[in-house]
Design a protein around this motif. Structure first.
Motif, mmCIF file in Angstrom:
data_model
loop_
_atom_site.group_PDB
_atom_site.id
_atom_site.type_symbol
_atom_site.label_atom_id
_atom_site.label_comp_id
_atom_site.label_asym_id
_atom_site.label_seq_id
_atom_site.Cartn_x
_atom_site.Cartn_y
_atom_site.Cartn_z
ATOM 1 N N HIS A 471 0.888 -1.199 0.142
ATOM 2 C CA HIS A 471 0.007 -0.003 0.185
ATOM 3 C C HIS A 471 0.879 1.332 0.121
ATOM 4 N N VAL A 472 0.629 2.115 -0.684
ATOM 5 C CA VAL A 472 0.812 3.403 -0.742
ATOM 6 C C VAL A 472 -0.224 4.309 -0.184
ATOM 7 N N ILE A 473 -0.103 4.606 1.226
ATOM 8 C CA ILE A 473 -1.075 5.200 2.168
ATOM 9 C C ILE A 473 -1.224 6.711 2.085
ATOM 10 N N ASP A 474 -2.327 7.160 2.169
ATOM 11 C CA ASP A 474 -2.625 8.716 2.397
ATOM 12 C C ASP A 474 -1.750 9.534 1.325
ATOM 13 N N VAL A 475 -1.732 9.240 0.100
ATOM 14 C CA VAL A 475 -1.002 9.910 -0.892
ATOM 15 C C VAL A 475 -2.241 10.836 -1.716
ATOM 16 N N ALA A 476 -1.794 12.080 -2.101
ATOM 17 C CA ALA A 476 -2.464 12.730 -2.919
ATOM 18 C C ALA A 476 -3.300 11.955 -4.258
ATOM 19 N N GLU A 477 -4.295 12.303 -4.398
ATOM 20 C CA GLU A 477 -5.094 11.527 -5.227
ATOM 21 C C GLU A 477 -4.616 11.507 -6.749
ATOM 22 N N ALA A 478 -4.069 12.757 -7.226
ATOM 23 C CA ALA A 478 -3.489 12.694 -8.632
ATOM 24 C C ALA A 478 -2.010 12.186 -8.444
ATOM 25 N N ASP A 479 -1.494 12.208 -7.558
ATOM 26 C CA ASP A 479 -0.056 11.633 -7.329
ATOM 27 C C ASP A 479 -0.249 10.242 -7.362
ATOM 28 N N GLY A 480 -1.117 9.775 -6.676
ATOM 29 C CA GLY A 480 -1.338 8.271 -6.378
ATOM 30 C C GLY A 480 -1.792 7.434 -7.645
ATOM 31 N N LEU A 481 -2.659 8.073 -8.563
ATOM 32 C CA LEU A 481 -3.098 7.631 -9.854
ATOM 33 C C LEU A 481 -1.945 7.761 -10.821
ATOM 34 N N ALA A 482 -1.036 8.875 -10.637
ATOM 35 C CA ALA A 482 0.036 9.059 -11.682
ATOM 36 C C ALA A 482 0.806 7.751 -11.528
ATOM 37 N N VAL A 483 1.371 7.808 -10.245
ATOM 38 C CA VAL A 483 2.261 6.531 -9.783
ATOM 39 C C VAL A 483 1.863 5.284 -10.324
ATOM 40 N N ALA A 484 0.658 4.933 -10.144
ATOM 41 C CA ALA A 484 0.154 3.517 -10.463
ATOM 42 C C ALA A 484 0.057 3.327 -12.029
ATOM 43 N N ASP A 485 -0.060 4.396 -12.713
ATOM 44 C CA ASP A 485 -0.110 4.393 -14.196
ATOM 45 C C ASP A 485 1.328 4.325 -14.644
ATOM 46 N N GLU A 486 2.122 5.075 -13.914
ATOM 47 C CA GLU A 486 3.472 4.867 -14.790
ATOM 48 C C GLU A 486 4.042 3.712 -14.171
ATOM 49 N N ALA A 487 4.115 3.125 -12.891
ATOM 50 C CA ALA A 487 4.500 1.902 -12.786
ATOM 51 C C ALA A 487 4.063 0.699 -13.587
ATOM 52 N N VAL A 488 3.025 0.431 -14.034
ATOM 53 C CA VAL A 488 2.816 -0.305 -14.888
ATOM 54 C C VAL A 488 1.727 0.269 -16.122
ATOM 55 N N PRO A 489 2.365 0.701 -17.114
ATOM 56 C CA PRO A 489 1.769 1.606 -18.114
ATOM 57 C C PRO A 489 0.368 0.861 -18.842
ATOM 58 N N GLY A 490 -0.690 1.211 -18.863
ATOM 59 C CA GLY A 490 -1.855 0.722 -19.431
ATOM 60 C C GLY A 490 -2.867 0.027 -18.657
ATOM 61 N N LEU A 491 -2.247 -0.353 -17.196
ATOM 62 C CA LEU A 491 -2.936 -1.453 -16.642
ATOM 63 C C LEU A 491 -4.176 -0.641 -15.895
ATOM 64 N N LEU A 492 -3.917 0.659 -15.392
ATOM 65 C CA LEU A 492 -4.877 1.517 -14.743
ATOM 66 C C LEU A 492 -5.527 2.589 -15.656
ATOM 67 N N ARG A 493 -4.751 2.788 -16.890
ATOM 68 C CA ARG A 493 -5.507 3.849 -17.836
ATOM 69 C C ARG A 493 -6.805 3.692 -18.233
#
Length: 498
Positions: A471-493
């Motif tokens: 878990h990445v806990i209590d992160v800003a919404e935009a930052d958290g979604l950006a990290v998830a999208d960058e970590a595994v491109p295309g999975l969350l997009r």
């Protein structure tokens, strides 16, 4: 640290025919069981003052253990084919166990004191997250130490393309390397764990019960000593009591540390496995296939962190965090934990040492509120219903709780490297995990009512390894979604709004 190891056998043949366990287990298994029942026999024979029925019960227990060991040997067969490991055991309740070899995650070689006296080992095949201490699993108890080593190599052998290696890579493939090993200086971290206090308390309770039952005259002198200490000024009494507890806990923790981790050695074997060996009375060797490794986790309990120490665990596919099969490094300097993590992951720099990105101030407010408000509410209730001094004691704890909340916020952080997602959280037990980005199989985004009001989210990377989610806990919404999208491109997009 690149110490050479003896070369491993070039080829290991499967055990196609059915085999029995080593005949010496007829002595070793009862011996190990009887060693564990020594306190029971002391209670029956010594405390019973020679009563016949107690002696008969003790003899009956010994006879039952010997008979059980004989039946176990007579009814157990095993074989290892190219596809699976098979074991048949049991007389009244028969078991037929089969484990596909491609499901094998770890191979655990354990030698208790009885095993070591007769040159035997027990082999436990770890197959996934359900393998927990105390469950039967698929265990061969026992085979000779040489056979155990041969079977370890066989069980973890994975077919791979024959690509000729050259230079240093060829030498490592032939001999293996030592990544870390026991250092006497690590003993200073033993008192920073709570194992010594627990062990000392258990030992004191056992000794006190034996002394009381045997009517040994030690309580009168002890009572006199207690009365003398109590008669001293309050400050001196507290100092003496605290010093005694500290001394006992220190000695106990050092003893526990030595028993558990003596002879610790972390190696990379020629069969592409990472192997941890340790133990004083009971030796243990756990091998994990490198292709199952998905990362590492650094754990820093509060006291150990104060002494700049940490211990490390593996994040392995199909292997949960419970138990001791994922231990990578015992309590040791945090710099050594980072170095070992880098060596195991074959990285020049450890991803666990990557500078982390701080979380928003809203995360600090959440932690301070949860740390301080409950104590203030409790103090208000006590001031209304309880004696006057109780609420003052609770108020005195507020600064310590606030400091803990601040430390919890300060520990929060995340980062993204070329290969790893790094996340850190916790205060009493701070955990830093480096998870391979290729090991992330999904994302879970969660927000509580209060997180929504603060503009925060918790991003969870799901994986087939370790805890199953990190878990990445209590992160800003935009930052958290950006990290998830960058970590595994295309999975969350596909789930993100334009």
């Amino acid at each position: 640290m690149t110490t050479e190891l003896p070369a491993a056998p070039e080829h290991v043949e499967p055990v196609v025919d059915w085999h029995r366990l080593d005949v010496r287990m007829l002595i070793v298994r009862p011996l190990n069981e009887l060693l564990g029942l020594v306190p029971v026999f002391v209670g029956l024979l010594v405390l019973g003052k020679g009563e016949t029925w107690r002696i008969l019960v003790s003899l009956g227990v010994i006879a039952a253990i010997v008979l059980f060991g004989l039946l176990r040997w007579l009814t157990t067969r095993y074989r290892i084919t190219t596809e699976q490991v098979e074991m048949h055991t049991g007389l009244v309740v028969r078991k037929r166990l089969a484990v596909p070899r491609d499901r094998i995650r770890t191979v655990d070689l354990t030698a208790k004191l009885g095993h070591r006296l007769f040159g035997l080992s027990a082999i436990r095949v770890g197959t996934g997250q359900r393998d927990q201490p105390g469950e039967d699993g698929l265990t061969l108890d026992a085979v000779s130490s040489a056979e155990a080593e041969r079977l370890r190599v066989l069980l973890l052998t994975i077919a791979k393309a024959e690509v000729p290696a050259t230079g240093a890579a060829a030498e490592e493939e032939r001999t293996g390397v030592v990544l870390s090993q026991w250092d006497n200086r690590w003993l200073r971290y033993a008192p920073l764990t709570l194992s010594g206090l627990v062990a000392a308390g258990a030992l004191f309770g056992f000794v006190a019960n034996v002394v009381r039952e045997l009517d040994i005259e030690v309580f009168d002198p002890m009572s006199e000593a207690v009365h003398w200490v109590a008669a001293q000024p309050l400050g001196l009494t507290i100092a003496l009591f605290g010093g005694a507890v500290l001394l006992i806990a220190t000695l106990g923790s050092v003893l526990v540390y030595v028993v558990q981790f003596w002879g610790y050695r972390l190696t990379r074997e020629p069969d592409d496995t990472v192997r941890v060996r340790r133990g004083l009375l009971t030796t243990r060797s756990v091998s994990v296939a490198e292709q199952r490794l998905r990362g590492v986790e650094l754990v820093e309990p509060l006291l150990l962190r104060a002494g700049r120490g940490a211990h490390a665990k593996t994040v392995t596919t199909g292997l949960g965090r419970k138990g001791e099969s994922n231990l990578l490094l015992p309590p040791a300097p945090v710099a050594e934990a980072h170095r070992v993590s880098a060596a195991v992951l074959r990285q020049e720099e450890s991803p666990t040492g990557t500078p982390l990105r701080r979380h928003p101030v809203a995360a600090l407010r959440r932690r301070m509120v949860r740390a301080v408000v409950p104590l203030l509410a409790l103090a208000a209730v006590l001031a209304w219903f309880a004696p006057s001094w109780t609420w003052q004691v609770v108020l005195a704890l507020v600064p310590f709780s606030a400091a803990l909340g601040w430390d919890r916020y300060r520990s929060l952080g995340h980062a993204l490297t070329d290969r790893y997602l790094v996340a850190r959280a916790g205060s009493a037990i701070r955990e830093t995990v480096a998870l391979q980005r290729t090991g992330v199989i999904g994302w879970r985004v969660s927000r509580s009512f209060f997180q929504r009001r603060a503009g925060l989210v918790t991003i969870s990377a799901t994986t087939a390894a370790g805890d199953g989610a990190y878990h990445v806990i209590d992160v800003a919404e935009a930052d958290g979604l950006a990290v998830a999208d960058e970590a595994v491109p295309g999975l969350l997009r596909p789930f993100l709004e334009p």
